[in-house]
Scaffold this motif. Structure first.
Motif, PDB file in Angstrom:
ATOM      1  N   TYR A  60     -16.514 -27.558 -35.952  1.00  0.00           N
ATOM      2  CA  TYR A  60     -16.465 -27.453 -34.448  1.00  0.00           C
ATOM      3  C   TYR A  60     -16.129 -28.899 -34.220  1.00  0.00           C
ATOM      4  O   TYR A  60     -15.314 -28.972 -32.982  1.00  0.00           O
ATOM      5  CB  TYR A  60     -17.688 -27.047 -33.923  1.00  0.00           C
ATOM      6  CG  TYR A  60     -17.725 -27.096 -32.355  1.00  0.00           C
ATOM      7  CD1 TYR A  60     -16.964 -26.099 -31.687  1.00  0.00           C
ATOM      8  CD2 TYR A  60     -18.858 -27.910 -31.404  1.00  0.00           C
ATOM      9  CE1 TYR A  60     -17.069 -26.305 -30.176  1.00  0.00           C
ATOM     10  CE2 TYR A  60     -18.740 -27.998 -30.327  1.00  0.00           C
ATOM     11  CZ  TYR A  60     -18.069 -27.105 -29.624  1.00  0.00           C
ATOM     12  OH  TYR A  60     -17.919 -27.388 -28.201  1.00  0.00           O
ATOM     13  N   ASN A 139     -21.689 -18.413 -24.300  1.00  0.00           N
ATOM     14  CA  ASN A 139     -22.209 -17.428 -25.058  1.00  0.00           C
ATOM     15  C   ASN A 139     -23.353 -17.952 -25.869  1.00  0.00           C
ATOM     16  O   ASN A 139     -23.178 -19.076 -26.459  1.00  0.00           O
ATOM     17  CB  ASN A 139     -21.047 -16.727 -26.135  1.00  0.00           C
ATOM     18  CG  ASN A 139     -22.006 -15.741 -26.784  1.00  0.00           C
ATOM     19  OD1 ASN A 139     -22.753 -15.832 -27.844  1.00  0.00           O
ATOM     20  ND2 ASN A 139     -21.492 -14.370 -26.644  1.00  0.00           N
ATOM     21  N   LYS A 142     -23.253 -17.685 -29.867  1.00  0.00           N
ATOM     22  CA  LYS A 142     -22.442 -18.636 -30.266  1.00  0.00           C
ATOM     23  C   LYS A 142     -22.701 -20.052 -30.223  1.00  0.00           C
ATOM     24  O   LYS A 142     -22.547 -20.846 -31.092  1.00  0.00           O
ATOM     25  CB  LYS A 142     -20.919 -18.553 -29.557  1.00  0.00           C
ATOM     26  CG  LYS A 142     -19.629 -19.062 -30.349  1.00  0.00           C
ATOM     27  CD  LYS A 142     -18.662 -18.873 -29.579  1.00  0.00           C
ATOM     28  CE  LYS A 142     -17.467 -19.800 -30.013  1.00  0.00           C
ATOM     29  NZ  LYS A 142     -16.216 -19.765 -29.489  1.00  0.00           N
ATOM     30  N   ARG A 143     -23.258 -20.521 -29.309  1.00  0.00           N
ATOM     31  CA  ARG A 143     -23.759 -21.770 -28.824  1.00  0.00           C
ATOM     32  C   ARG A 143     -24.763 -22.175 -29.949  1.00  0.00           C
ATOM     33  O   ARG A 143     -24.759 -23.281 -30.489  1.00  0.00           O
ATOM     34  CB  ARG A 143     -24.241 -21.906 -27.442  1.00  0.00           C
ATOM     35  CG  ARG A 143     -24.497 -23.384 -27.319  1.00  0.00           C
ATOM     36  CD  ARG A 143     -24.784 -24.101 -25.824  1.00  0.00           C
ATOM     37  NE  ARG A 143     -25.877 -23.201 -25.257  1.00  0.00           N
ATOM     38  CZ  ARG A 143     -25.810 -22.249 -24.338  1.00  0.00           C
ATOM     39  NH1 ARG A 143     -24.750 -22.042 -23.985  1.00  0.00           N
ATOM     40  NH2 ARG A 143     -26.901 -21.942 -23.861  1.00  0.00           N
ATOM     41  N   SER A 145     -25.178 -20.814 -32.863  1.00  0.00           N
ATOM     42  CA  SER A 145     -24.743 -20.737 -33.963  1.00  0.00           C
ATOM     43  C   SER A 145     -24.103 -21.949 -34.539  1.00  0.00           C
ATOM     44  O   SER A 145     -24.171 -22.613 -35.663  1.00  0.00           O
ATOM     45  CB  SER A 145     -23.651 -19.596 -34.090  1.00  0.00           C
ATOM     46  OG  SER A 145     -22.601 -19.760 -35.261  1.00  0.00           O
ATOM     47  N   LYS A 152     -23.034 -16.715 -36.824  1.00  0.00           N
ATOM     48  CA  LYS A 152     -23.439 -15.964 -35.577  1.00  0.00           C
ATOM     49  C   LYS A 152     -24.178 -14.763 -35.750  1.00  0.00           C
ATOM     50  O   LYS A 152     -25.217 -14.390 -35.043  1.00  0.00           O
ATOM     51  CB  LYS A 152     -22.153 -15.701 -34.706  1.00  0.00           C
ATOM     52  CG  LYS A 152     -22.556 -15.319 -33.457  1.00  0.00           C
ATOM     53  CD  LYS A 152     -21.250 -15.077 -32.323  1.00  0.00           C
ATOM     54  CE  LYS A 152     -21.831 -14.389 -31.307  1.00  0.00           C
ATOM     55  NZ  LYS A 152     -20.561 -13.687 -30.465  1.00  0.00           N
TER      56      LYS A 152
END
Length: 449
Positions: A60, A139, A142-143, A145, A152
């Motif tokens: 990320y 989300n 997702k955040r 994760s 996720k």
């Protein structure tokens, strides 16, 4: 840090990525193969484990700076960027300029000028611009994760099973390094005596927080101590130490440990039997039999008989014999030991859990036939997944009315564990954050007819 350490770390991470090699076993092999200093061993371990633990978080952070996506670069380049960013963002002992310089040198040696230039550009952009914020991710799953670096699907599964607060805590604690804990061989000494002698050897130790047989080692190399060599102790996690006590072992019993390697629970059972009676330690893998035998010899235990076989096919070997106690410490997804084996969270899929649950169901069904009336069957796993744990228990009880959950289990578990809130009559779940141990599950059954 020697230059070789980063090269070895890169090779190790590539093996984990390409061949699904187990990071803990691979690191042991690499440390033996290369004559690293103690400092370099520590840093190699930290880089490899840390890069695996934070894999999708690192991606990320990198993604804004890799122009055409990770598919556009070779795998080794991707992994080199990951381990470099891990050092830049999570380690404060190595200057960023040294990390970037060494990454560029590795890229030059393994690739060409274009690759080394790209690596230099990406890492300098990360250094200059910093990492992107997680706050922009709307989300929640997702955040979590990406921020806590878990797949996720697994974050979502834990939220469904335990709620958001516990799911977040599982992820946070699973990213922390585990303690080294030892189990005292009470046939040779008390916990207090071993603590005193380890301190005399210069180690920093204290009593365990959960198991009455445990000592936590804060510093010092236990495996090289005289006490270890003389059989006064075994390396084992505190939650795993509860199994032999939960089994209600007594002198002169006949017991089966159906999935016994590497032998931690078998040797504890033998110690709890005062080395009397007979313990059959079975395991599918023939090459692991010597691990059990080595431990038994070191600890001075003679009541253990090992046999390599698939416990689901144990009928011929056990010849219909009925036992006082049967332990099924079943193969599982291992989601409770991610701190020790971080690659687990990336290699497992939801379908793996369903597949292994059917094996667990088969094992407990077959082994239950060898429990005598009024005997006990204990099912344990090092996973925290409810399908593998409570789901297996529920299915077993539905199909085997001659068994019921053992409501006396609580009397054989630490009071603080029973009172913590995850105990229900006959079974208990331990999450990693509860006592900073491995995640674990124990269920005990009585054969009532």
């Amino acid at each position: 840090m020697s230059k070789l350490v980063r090269e070895v770390a890169l090779d190790a991470l590539l093996q984990v990525e390409k061949e699904q090699a187990y990071s803990n076993l691979l690191l042991n092999q690499l440390v033996k193969k290369n004559e690293f200093s103690k400092r370099d061993v520590g840093l190699l371990t930290e880089i490899v484990y840390g890069t695996i633990q934070r894999k999708n978080t690192l991606d990320y952070f990198l993604s804004p700076f890799v122009k055409n996506g990770f598919e556009s670069i070779e795998q080794w380049v991707h992994v080199l960027l990951r381990l470099s960013v891990y050092q830049m963002l999570y380690l404060d002992r190595v200057p960023e300029r040294a990390i970037i310089h060494e990454a560029v040198m590795i890229a030059s040696r393994r690739g060409h000028e274009g690759i080394s230039g790209m690596v230099n550009g990406v890492l300098r952009s990360v250094q200059r611009q910093g990492q992107p914020s997680f706050e922009t991710i709307k989300n929640e799953k997702k955040r979590m994760s990406l921020e806590l670096s878990f797949p996720k699907w697994l974050v979502s599964r834990w939220i469904d099973q335990y709620g958001e607060k516990d799911a977040k805590a599982i992820c946070q604690v699973s990213n922390q390094p585990p303690s080294v804990t030892i189990r005292v061989n009470r046939l040779k000494a008390t916990v207090e005596e071993v603590i005193e002698r380890l301190r005399d050897e210069g180690m920093d130790v204290e009593r365990g927080h959960l198991s009455p047989d445990a000592i936590i080692v804060h510093s010092g190399h236990v495996l090289s101590s005289n006490l270890y060599k003389e059989g006064y102790m075994t390396i084992q996690d505190e939650s795993s130490m509860l199994v032999a006590r939960a089994l209600d072992v007594q002198d002169n019993m006949h017991i089966v440990d159906a999935c016994a390697a590497p032998g931690g629970k078998s040797t504890h059972i033998a110690e709890r039997m005062n080395n009397n009676g007979q313990l059959y330690s079975l395991d599918l893998h023939k090459h692991k039999m010597h691990l059990i035998e080595e431990q038994a010899n070191r600890l001075g235990l003679t009541c253990i008989k090992t046999k390599a076989l698939d416990a689901r096919l144990s009928g011929d070997y056990l010849q219909g014999e009925q036992f006082d106690r049967v332990l099924v410490d079943a193969p599982c997804s291992g989601l409770g030991v991610i701190r020790r084996k971080p690659d687990i969270k990336w290699s497992k899929k939801p379908t793996d859990i369903s597949a292994i649950q059917s094996i667990q169901q088969e094992l407990i069904t077959v082994l239950s036939k060898h429990v005598k009336k009024d005997g006990k069957l204990l099912y344990s796993t090092c996973t925290i997944d409810k399908e593998e744990n409570e789901g297996t228990v529920e299915n077993f009880l539905k199909e085997h009315p001659q068994f019921e959950l053992d409501r006396t289990l609580s009397s054989r578990l630490p009071k603080k564990l029973v009172e913590f809130g995850r105990y229900s009559p006959g079974m208990v779940t331990i999450l990693p954050q509860d006592f900073l141990t491995d995640g674990f599950f124990i269920a005990c059954f009585n054969k009532v007819r």
